[in-house]
Design an enzyme around this catalytic site. Structure first.
Site, short mmCIF file in Angstrom:
data_model
loop_
_atom_site.label_atom_id
_atom_site.label_comp_id
_atom_site.label_asym_id
_atom_site.label_seq_id
_atom_site.Cartn_x
_atom_site.Cartn_y
_atom_site.Cartn_z
N LYS A 1 0.81 -1.21 0.00
CA LYS A 1 0.00 0.00 0.00
C LYS A 1 0.86 1.28 0.00
O LYS A 1 2.07 1.22 0.26
CB LYS A 1 -0.93 -0.03 1.21
CG LYS A 1 -1.95 -1.18 1.18
CD LYS A 1 -2.96 -1.04 2.31
CE LYS A 1 -3.99 -2.15 2.28
NZ LYS A 1 -5.05 -1.96 3.30
N TYR B 1 -12.37 -2.26 -3.93
CA TYR B 1 -12.88 -2.45 -2.57
C TYR B 1 -14.41 -2.36 -2.52
O TYR B 1 -14.98 -2.06 -1.46
CB TYR B 1 -12.27 -1.41 -1.63
CG TYR B 1 -10.87 -1.76 -1.15
CD1 TYR B 1 -10.64 -2.88 -0.35
CD2 TYR B 1 -9.78 -0.96 -1.46
CE1 TYR B 1 -9.37 -3.20 0.11
CE2 TYR B 1 -8.50 -1.27 -1.00
CZ TYR B 1 -8.30 -2.39 -0.22
OH TYR B 1 -7.05 -2.71 0.25
N PHE C 1 -15.87 3.45 6.75
CA PHE C 1 -14.50 3.82 6.42
C PHE C 1 -14.21 3.78 4.92
O PHE C 1 -13.07 4.01 4.49
CB PHE C 1 -13.51 2.92 7.17
CG PHE C 1 -13.64 1.45 6.86
CD1 PHE C 1 -13.09 0.89 5.72
CD2 PHE C 1 -14.30 0.61 7.75
CE1 PHE C 1 -13.20 -0.46 5.45
CE2 PHE C 1 -14.42 -0.75 7.50
CZ PHE C 1 -13.87 -1.28 6.33
N ARG D 1 -1.65 -14.33 4.48
CA ARG D 1 -2.35 -13.67 5.59
C ARG D 1 -1.58 -13.85 6.91
O ARG D 1 -1.54 -12.95 7.75
CB ARG D 1 -3.79 -14.18 5.68
CG ARG D 1 -4.58 -13.70 4.45
CD ARG D 1 -6.00 -14.20 4.45
NE ARG D 1 -6.82 -13.56 5.46
CZ ARG D 1 -7.30 -12.31 5.36
NH1 ARG D 1 -7.03 -11.56 4.31
NH2 ARG D 1 -8.06 -11.83 6.31
N THR E 1 -5.19 -7.41 10.56
CA THR E 1 -5.50 -6.18 9.81
C THR E 1 -5.08 -4.94 10.58
O THR E 1 -4.60 -3.96 9.99
CB THR E 1 -7.04 -6.11 9.55
OG1 THR E 1 -7.44 -7.31 8.89
CG2 THR E 1 -7.39 -4.91 8.68
N ARG F 1 2.61 -6.30 8.94
CA ARG F 1 1.83 -5.17 9.47
C ARG F 1 2.37 -4.69 10.82
O ARG F 1 2.33 -3.50 11.12
CB ARG F 1 0.35 -5.56 9.55
CG ARG F 1 -0.30 -5.52 8.16
CD ARG F 1 -1.63 -6.18 8.17
NE ARG F 1 -2.40 -5.93 6.96
CZ ARG F 1 -3.43 -6.68 6.59
NH1 ARG F 1 -3.81 -7.71 7.33
NH2 ARG F 1 -4.08 -6.40 5.49
N ASN G 1 -2.10 0.14 6.83
CA ASN G 1 -1.61 -1.16 7.33
C ASN G 1 -0.69 -1.89 6.36
O ASN G 1 -0.58 -3.11 6.40
CB ASN G 1 -2.79 -2.03 7.78
CG ASN G 1 -3.73 -2.38 6.66
OD1 ASN G 1 -3.59 -1.88 5.55
ND2 ASN G 1 -4.70 -3.24 6.93
N HIS H 1 -2.16 -5.47 1.59
CA HIS H 1 -3.46 -6.14 1.44
C HIS H 1 -3.20 -7.54 0.91
O HIS H 1 -2.28 -7.75 0.13
CB HIS H 1 -4.36 -5.38 0.45
CG HIS H 1 -5.55 -6.18 0.01
ND1 HIS H 1 -6.71 -6.23 0.74
CD2 HIS H 1 -5.73 -7.00 -1.07
CE1 HIS H 1 -7.57 -7.05 0.13
NE2 HIS H 1 -6.99 -7.51 -0.98
N GLU I 1 -9.62 -10.83 -7.46
CA GLU I 1 -8.67 -9.73 -7.26
C GLU I 1 -7.49 -9.82 -8.23
O GLU I 1 -7.01 -8.80 -8.72
CB GLU I 1 -8.18 -9.73 -5.81
CG GLU I 1 -9.30 -9.33 -4.83
CD GLU I 1 -8.82 -9.17 -3.40
OE1 GLU I 1 -9.60 -8.64 -2.59
OE2 GLU I 1 -7.67 -9.56 -3.08
#
Ligand code: CMP
Length: 147
Positions: A9, A49, A57, A85, A91, A102, A112, A115, A126
């Protein structure tokens, strides 16, 4: 063998930790089989998203994802979705286990660092959102992966 989508990100890109994050994936056994840097438009971030569009948010998330360039990647490996993950951590970076991406590079639940797809169906959707089939170079058949 599975493939999953990963995004580094804008916060992590601006901290110059792209290499450290990719090294973490590689050290943990996930291979990069597609990669590019892009600056998402508002429409692209809203589309990516869309599942969160009713959340409070959502606007903040879209603005953040468009605030600078990101790296989108396809990671490949055994159980790549759950492994990614695990390597990313919770998250919320404040709740993420030590030595996860993270925990190391995230700031808060909005910023964070990374993704990752959360299920096989999501991973398929995705990956297709960012990559054409011919832009992905699977390495599962390469001899080098057995050295
Ligand atoms: P990600 O894995 O990219 O999936 C959706 C993102 O929404 C998530 O990471 C968080 O960065 C973001 N998110 C989730 N909850 C909140 C929240 N309460 N406030 C801001 N962003 C959030």
């Amino acid at each position: 063998m599975e493939q999953t989508l990963s995004i580094i990100k804008p916060d992590a890109v601006s901290k110059d930790v792209i290499g450290k994050i990719i090294t973490k994936f590689e050290d943990e056994g996930l291979k990069i089989v597609a990669s590019k840097m892009i600056h998402l438009s508002t429409a692209e971030a809203q589309g990516f998203y869309a599942v969160h569009k009713e959340r409070l948010f959502f606007g903040e998330l879209v603005d953040f994802m468009c605030s600078g360039p990101v790296i989108v990647m396809v990671l490949e490996g055994e159980n790549a979705i759950s492994e990614n993950r695990r390597i990313m951590g919770d998250t919320d970076p404040k709740k993420a286990a030590a030595n996860t991406i993270r925990a190391d590079y995230g700031t808060d639940i909005g910023s964070n660092a990374v993704h990752g797809s959360d299920s096989p169906d999501t991973a398929k959707t995705e990956i297709a959102f960012f990559f054409k089939r011919e832009e992905i170079c699977p390495r599962k058949d390469q001899a080098s992966s057995q050295i």
